[in-house]
Design a protein around this motif. Sequence first.
Motif, PDB file in Angstrom:
ATOM      1  N   GLU A 139       0.784  -1.092   0.109  1.00  0.00           N
ATOM      2  CA  GLU A 139       0.191  -0.108  -0.231  1.00  0.00           C
ATOM      3  C   GLU A 139       0.727   1.176  -0.003  1.00  0.00           C
ATOM      4  N   ASP A 140       2.034   1.142   0.406  1.00  0.00           N
ATOM      5  CA  ASP A 140       2.949   2.254   0.536  1.00  0.00           C
ATOM      6  C   ASP A 140       3.782   2.546  -0.527  1.00  0.00           C
ATOM      7  N   LEU A 141       3.770   1.597  -1.601  1.00  0.00           N
ATOM      8  CA  LEU A 141       4.780   1.866  -2.534  1.00  0.00           C
ATOM      9  C   LEU A 141       4.114   2.756  -3.688  1.00  0.00           C
ATOM     10  N   SER A 142       5.031   3.512  -4.520  1.00  0.00           N
ATOM     11  CA  SER A 142       4.672   4.628  -5.330  1.00  0.00           C
ATOM     12  C   SER A 142       3.942   3.996  -6.271  1.00  0.00           C
ATOM     13  N   VAL A 143       3.205   4.871  -7.107  1.00  0.00           N
ATOM     14  CA  VAL A 143       2.497   4.435  -8.262  1.00  0.00           C
ATOM     15  C   VAL A 143       3.319   4.020  -9.482  1.00  0.00           C
ATOM     16  N   LYS A 144       4.563   4.468  -9.378  1.00  0.00           N
ATOM     17  CA  LYS A 144       5.701   4.158 -10.562  1.00  0.00           C
ATOM     18  C   LYS A 144       6.091   2.656 -10.218  1.00  0.00           C
ATOM     19  N   THR A 145       6.453   2.474  -8.971  1.00  0.00           N
ATOM     20  CA  THR A 145       6.932   1.257  -8.573  1.00  0.00           C
ATOM     21  C   THR A 145       5.761   0.275  -8.703  1.00  0.00           C
ATOM     22  N   MET A 146       4.668   0.575  -8.392  1.00  0.00           N
ATOM     23  CA  MET A 146       3.491  -0.739  -8.555  1.00  0.00           C
ATOM     24  C   MET A 146       3.109  -0.451  -9.845  1.00  0.00           C
ATOM     25  N   ARG A 147       3.678   0.053 -11.016  1.00  0.00           N
ATOM     26  CA  ARG A 147       3.403  -0.432 -12.441  1.00  0.00           C
ATOM     27  C   ARG A 147       4.228  -1.708 -12.633  1.00  0.00           C
ATOM     28  N   GLU A 148       5.147  -2.159 -12.022  1.00  0.00           N
ATOM     29  CA  GLU A 148       5.531  -3.405 -12.131  1.00  0.00           C
ATOM     30  C   GLU A 148       4.488  -4.460 -12.102  1.00  0.00           C
ATOM     31  N   ALA A 149       3.683  -4.205 -11.060  1.00  0.00           N
ATOM     32  CA  ALA A 149       2.476  -5.284 -11.073  1.00  0.00           C
ATOM     33  C   ALA A 149       1.624  -5.723 -12.065  1.00  0.00           C
ATOM     34  N   ARG A 150       1.767  -4.649 -13.139  1.00  0.00           N
ATOM     35  CA  ARG A 150       0.956  -4.959 -14.415  1.00  0.00           C
ATOM     36  C   ARG A 150       1.875  -5.848 -15.168  1.00  0.00           C
ATOM     37  N   GLY A 151       3.053  -6.481 -14.652  1.00  0.00           N
ATOM     38  CA  GLY A 151       3.701  -6.986 -15.594  1.00  0.00           C
ATOM     39  C   GLY A 151       3.508  -8.713 -14.940  1.00  0.00           C
ATOM     40  N   ILE A 152       2.712  -9.128 -14.265  1.00  0.00           N
ATOM     41  CA  ILE A 152       2.422 -10.357 -13.651  1.00  0.00           C
ATOM     42  C   ILE A 152       1.067 -10.787 -13.959  1.00  0.00           C
ATOM     43  N   PHE A 153       1.088 -12.024 -13.854  1.00  0.00           N
ATOM     44  CA  PHE A 153      -0.383 -12.740 -13.778  1.00  0.00           C
ATOM     45  C   PHE A 153      -0.764 -13.386 -12.466  1.00  0.00           C
ATOM     46  N   GLY A 154      -1.548 -12.852 -11.806  1.00  0.00           N
ATOM     47  CA  GLY A 154      -2.082 -13.509 -10.245  1.00  0.00           C
ATOM     48  C   GLY A 154      -2.702 -14.720 -10.811  1.00  0.00           C
ATOM     49  N   PHE A 155      -2.671 -15.760  -9.982  1.00  0.00           N
ATOM     50  CA  PHE A 155      -3.340 -17.090 -10.330  1.00  0.00           C
ATOM     51  C   PHE A 155      -4.205 -17.662  -9.038  1.00  0.00           C
ATOM     52  N   ALA A 156      -5.087 -18.487  -9.251  1.00  0.00           N
ATOM     53  CA  ALA A 156      -5.590 -19.316  -8.311  1.00  0.00           C
ATOM     54  C   ALA A 156      -5.810 -20.591  -8.475  1.00  0.00           C
ATOM     55  N   ILE A 157      -5.476 -21.522  -7.908  1.00  0.00           N
ATOM     56  CA  ILE A 157      -5.544 -22.985  -7.999  1.00  0.00           C
ATOM     57  C   ILE A 157      -6.593 -23.642  -7.453  1.00  0.00           C
ATOM     58  N   GLU A 158      -7.693 -24.352  -8.011  1.00  0.00           N
ATOM     59  CA  GLU A 158      -8.748 -25.142  -7.077  1.00  0.00           C
ATOM     60  C   GLU A 158      -7.980 -26.258  -7.107  1.00  0.00           C
ATOM     61  N   ILE A 159      -8.109 -26.856  -5.783  1.00  0.00           N
ATOM     62  CA  ILE A 159      -7.379 -28.225  -5.557  1.00  0.00           C
ATOM     63  C   ILE A 159      -8.344 -29.211  -5.825  1.00  0.00           C
ATOM     64  N   ASP A 160      -7.779 -30.226  -6.581  1.00  0.00           N
ATOM     65  CA  ASP A 160      -8.539 -31.420  -6.814  1.00  0.00           C
ATOM     66  C   ASP A 160      -7.863 -32.617  -5.863  1.00  0.00           C
ATOM     67  N   GLU A 161      -6.571 -32.689  -5.787  1.00  0.00           N
ATOM     68  CA  GLU A 161      -6.151 -33.757  -4.971  1.00  0.00           C
ATOM     69  C   GLU A 161      -5.084 -33.193  -4.283  1.00  0.00           C
ATOM     70  N   ILE A 162      -4.668 -33.844  -3.052  1.00  0.00           N
ATOM     71  CA  ILE A 162      -3.218 -33.568  -2.152  1.00  0.00           C
ATOM     72  C   ILE A 162      -2.623 -34.661  -2.269  1.00  0.00           C
ATOM     73  N   GLN A 163      -1.282 -35.235  -2.402  1.00  0.00           N
ATOM     74  CA  GLN A 163      -0.708 -36.477  -1.973  1.00  0.00           C
ATOM     75  C   GLN A 163       0.398 -35.909  -0.938  1.00  0.00           C
ATOM     76  N   ALA A 164       0.737 -36.542  -0.017  1.00  0.00           N
ATOM     77  CA  ALA A 164       1.692 -36.156   0.786  1.00  0.00           C
ATOM     78  C   ALA A 164       2.287 -37.274   1.265  1.00  0.00           C
ATOM     79  N   THR A 165       3.788 -37.029   1.399  1.00  0.00           N
ATOM     80  CA  THR A 165       4.699 -38.208   1.863  1.00  0.00           C
ATOM     81  C   THR A 165       5.428 -37.433   2.734  1.00  0.00           C
ATOM     82  N   LYS A 166       5.665 -38.450   3.887  1.00  0.00           N
ATOM     83  CA  LYS A 166       6.492 -38.041   5.024  1.00  0.00           C
ATOM     84  C   LYS A 166       7.156 -39.258   5.444  1.00  0.00           C
ATOM     85  N   LYS A 167       8.478 -39.432   4.672  1.00  0.00           N
ATOM     86  CA  LYS A 167       9.355 -40.737   4.728  1.00  0.00           C
ATOM     87  C   LYS A 167      10.414 -40.426   5.811  1.00  0.00           C
ATOM     88  N   LEU A 168      10.017 -40.872   6.915  1.00  0.00           N
ATOM     89  CA  LEU A 168      10.957 -40.477   8.271  1.00  0.00           C
ATOM     90  C   LEU A 168      11.254 -41.494   9.034  1.00  0.00           C
TER      91      LEU A 168
END
Length: 204
Positions: A139-168
Motif C-alpha cells: 500500500e505504501d509503494l509509489s505509483v511508479k513502482t506499482m506499475r511493475e505489478a502490471r507485468g504479472i499474472f496472478g492465479f488461483a488453483i482450485e485443489i483437486d487432490e493432495i498427495q503427501a509423503t512423510k518418509k521418516l
Amino acid sequence: MYTPEIYKDEDPESVRAFLKENSFGILINQTHGKLCATHIPIELEVNADGKEILQGHISKLNPQAEGFAENDQVLAVFSGAHGYISSSWYDHENVPTWNYIAVHVYGRIRIVDYDTSVEQLKKLVDKYEAGSENPVRVEDLSVKTMREARGIFGFAIEIDEIQATKKLSQNRDDHNYKNIISELEKTENPQSVALAKEMSKCRK
C-alpha cells in the motif's frame, strides 16, 4: 506421487501446516506439448466461498502461462527437510536410503484480475515482512513502482487432490530411530538437522 502406505501423511492439519511453512514451490504444467516448471511462492489461502486454494503469480513474460488456457491442469510440488540415511547407523545390515517430506497438489488454474493480483501481493508481502525491522507494505509503494505489478499474472488453483509423503524411518524400531536422529544431528548439515527435528516430532 508414489508413496507406500507407511509413509503417507493423511492428516489435513499436518499437510496444511507443511504447505504454510514450505510455500516456495514448483508450478508444473504442459504448454504447447512441453512440460514447464517455475519456482515461485505458492500460498495456501481460503477463497470467498470458504474453500482452500493455492494462489500466486508469475511474470507475463513467462511462456508457461500460455498453457493455462489450453489445459488448466497443474501440479504444484512442495519440498521440506530431507537427507541421506546411512545404513551404518542401524544395528543390522541394510541398505542406505533418503528421508524426506514432500507434498504434491493437483488442481485447476485460472488467471485472476489485476485487483485480485494486487490483493494477493499484499498478503504475500505482509507475510514475509512480518519479522522485518522496517516492514515494506504494498500500500505504501509509489505509483511508479506499482506499475511493475502490471507485468504479472496472478492465479488461483482450485485443489483437486493432495498427495503427501512423510518418509521418516517409520519402519525402524525405537533404538534405530533414535540413533538416526542422533547421527543426523551430528552432521551439522542444516537440512539433516531439520530432518532430525521433524523425526523427533513424529516419535517421542
